[in-house]
Scaffold this motif. Sequence first.
Motif, PDB file in Angstrom:
ATOM      1  N   ASP A  35       2.309   1.571  -3.413  1.00 44.18           N
ATOM      2  CA  ASP A  35       1.287   2.065  -4.339  1.00 44.18           C
ATOM      3  C   ASP A  35       1.012   3.539  -4.107  1.00 44.18           C
ATOM      4  OD1 ASP A  35       1.097  -0.444  -5.406  1.00 44.18           O
ATOM      5  OD2 ASP A  35      -0.725  -1.006  -4.307  1.00 44.18           O
ATOM      6  N   ASP A  36       0.941   3.921  -2.813  1.00 42.34           N
ATOM      7  CA  ASP A  36       0.696   5.328  -2.497  1.00 42.34           C
ATOM      8  C   ASP A  36       1.830   6.195  -3.024  1.00 42.34           C
ATOM      9  OD1 ASP A  36      -1.623   4.598  -1.259  1.00 42.34           O
ATOM     10  OD2 ASP A  36      -0.823   4.718   0.785  1.00 42.34           O
ATOM     11  N   ASN A  46       1.581   6.324  -6.799  1.00 42.79           N
ATOM     12  CA  ASN A  46       0.492   7.209  -7.205  1.00 42.79           C
ATOM     13  C   ASN A  46       0.844   8.666  -6.969  1.00 42.79           C
ATOM     14  OD1 ASN A  46      -1.081   5.023  -7.962  1.00 42.79           O
ATOM     15  ND2 ASN A  46      -2.109   4.878  -5.984  1.00 42.79           N
ATOM     16  N   GLN A  59       0.832  -1.198   0.000  1.00 38.53           N
ATOM     17  CA  GLN A  59       0.000   0.000   0.000  1.00 38.53           C
ATOM     18  C   GLN A  59       0.867   1.248   0.000  1.00 38.53           C
ATOM     19  OE1 GLN A  59      -3.485   0.184  -0.187  1.00 38.53           O
ATOM     20  NE2 GLN A  59      -2.902   2.307  -0.627  1.00 38.53           N
TER      21      GLN A  59
END
Length: 587
Positions: A173-174, A177, A170
């Motif tokens: 991914d954060d 992004n 996560q």
Amino acid sequence: MANERILVVDDQPTAVQTCAETLAEDENGSLAGSQDTAHEISERGQEEKLRQSQDDYRQLFECAPDAILLIDNETGQILQANSAACTLYGFNREEMLAQKNTDLSAEPEQTRRITSGTRLAADQVVVVPLRYHRKNDGPAFPVEISGRFFLHQGRSVHIAVIRDITARKQAEDDLRNALAELTAIDQNAPIGMLLIDRDLRLHKVNDFTARFVGRLAVDMIGLRVGEALRCVHNLDDPRGCGFGPACASCLARQTILDTFESRTSGQDVEAWLSFLRGGSCVERCLLISTAYLEIDATERVLVCAQDITKQKRAEEQLEAEKAWSEAIVSAAPNIVVGLGERSTILIFNEAAERSTGYAAKEVMGREWIDLFVPKEMQQELYGIWDEIVTNRLIEHHYENLIITKTGERRLISWHNSVLTEDGKFRLVLSIGEDVTERKQAEAALHESEERYRSLVEYAPNAIYVHFDDRVLLVNRACLQLFGARSEVELLDKSIYDLFHPDFHPAIRERIHLVRNLGEPVPPFEEKILRLDGGVVDVEVTATPYPFGGGNAIHVIMRDITERKRDEEALQQRAWQLALLNEIGSKV
């Protein structure tokens, strides 16, 4: 001892070197790592120490924070599982040992291929960086798996160390992004962004800046700002940007230097700059903001620049229009007043001075309602004022009496509009027309209207009466001729709105004859404008009509469209006959 490590990417094992230690069991059922120890102990004949070592490894197996499974390679059956594995997947130990590794996987086919297709090599660690497993209650989650494949009690097995990487993935991914968003902002932001060093050289520019300049971003890197942006003053000195006579007064340059010196941001600095575009010089106004940055212990200034040239030109145009509007308001033939809070007078034009008898300097800052409205009407007017202001009425019409400086009462018809600024009340702009005489004329006309209406209402020709060039009365035939549904659509309209502009000069001349000489005028062909936009040929007769101490004008109109069409047809026929006669005479 260096062990070979197998990294599985897209289900394909790849060998790498590693020194990592991995837990496994030897052929006697002991966990891997105990093999060397057992061998050493057996050589020394210290069986007690061997058992102690096995207990230590068993405890290490059970207390490991990651899930550890011993799995049969042929069947995928789980042979051993530590407490962390039971907790991770949500099974008790008995349930856990009843599972296969494909039961735990959300990608069973990939798991089956790795389990059956990996060769036995006790000195190799197989790493699967990302696989999705499934808990007992259903949800899938990402894991990282490290495995070692070897023989155990004559069967092919592997030990898998499984780590839940939900939080790490996560975070990755954060981060990914966030980087994608920052890149998108950098490349798509509708403003120019430049990263500049102390020598005023560019280290990075975004796409908007490159498009603004008309060159590739890569070609701008390393150039001084003025050269990169094609500032005309970059050519003023052989040394380039920063050395020309105009550079010392350049607001953009000074703002960047100030940011380096003060290490504080610069906000909303407006700078007019000259750029070369297509061989000519163009002026642009840039709104510049700066931020001081330290990147890897190196000073940088981030410059954000927005082209506000159109906005500035619009502001200049607005100022010019404002001055023009003020001049128009001052010279307007109607009363124009601007009223602030509690009807405080802010604008008072020349027509207002003439109508009220007050000079503007006598009334500015005073309350309109208190000064001009009769006492018996003030409470009502304050209520209407509050309604206009509270509801921000854009269109509001009202008639009321005012008292002039001489004490005379005049009836004014008002058109009121609320003006706001930044969403807040600014003033009520009121445009007024003195309708005292007109209203008196209307009242006088109303006295005889019923008698006259009975005579004209059913007349076959269109009839209307106008006074001061405004329609006071119409009959049914007139409504039909103009395409009106009711009298309201025609009453109080200017007669010039009803006739084609080509005939306005002739109409003015005929009105002058009727009104001033009191004589009727002979029939005259004109064109009227219907409410639906159509044009109709009419024959108009006008006679004086005594009204309110003056002359109104009584107008009778007859639709001559058919007659005009017949005349045109006769003319066409006559032309055809003449042409035939001419042809016959030549035969």
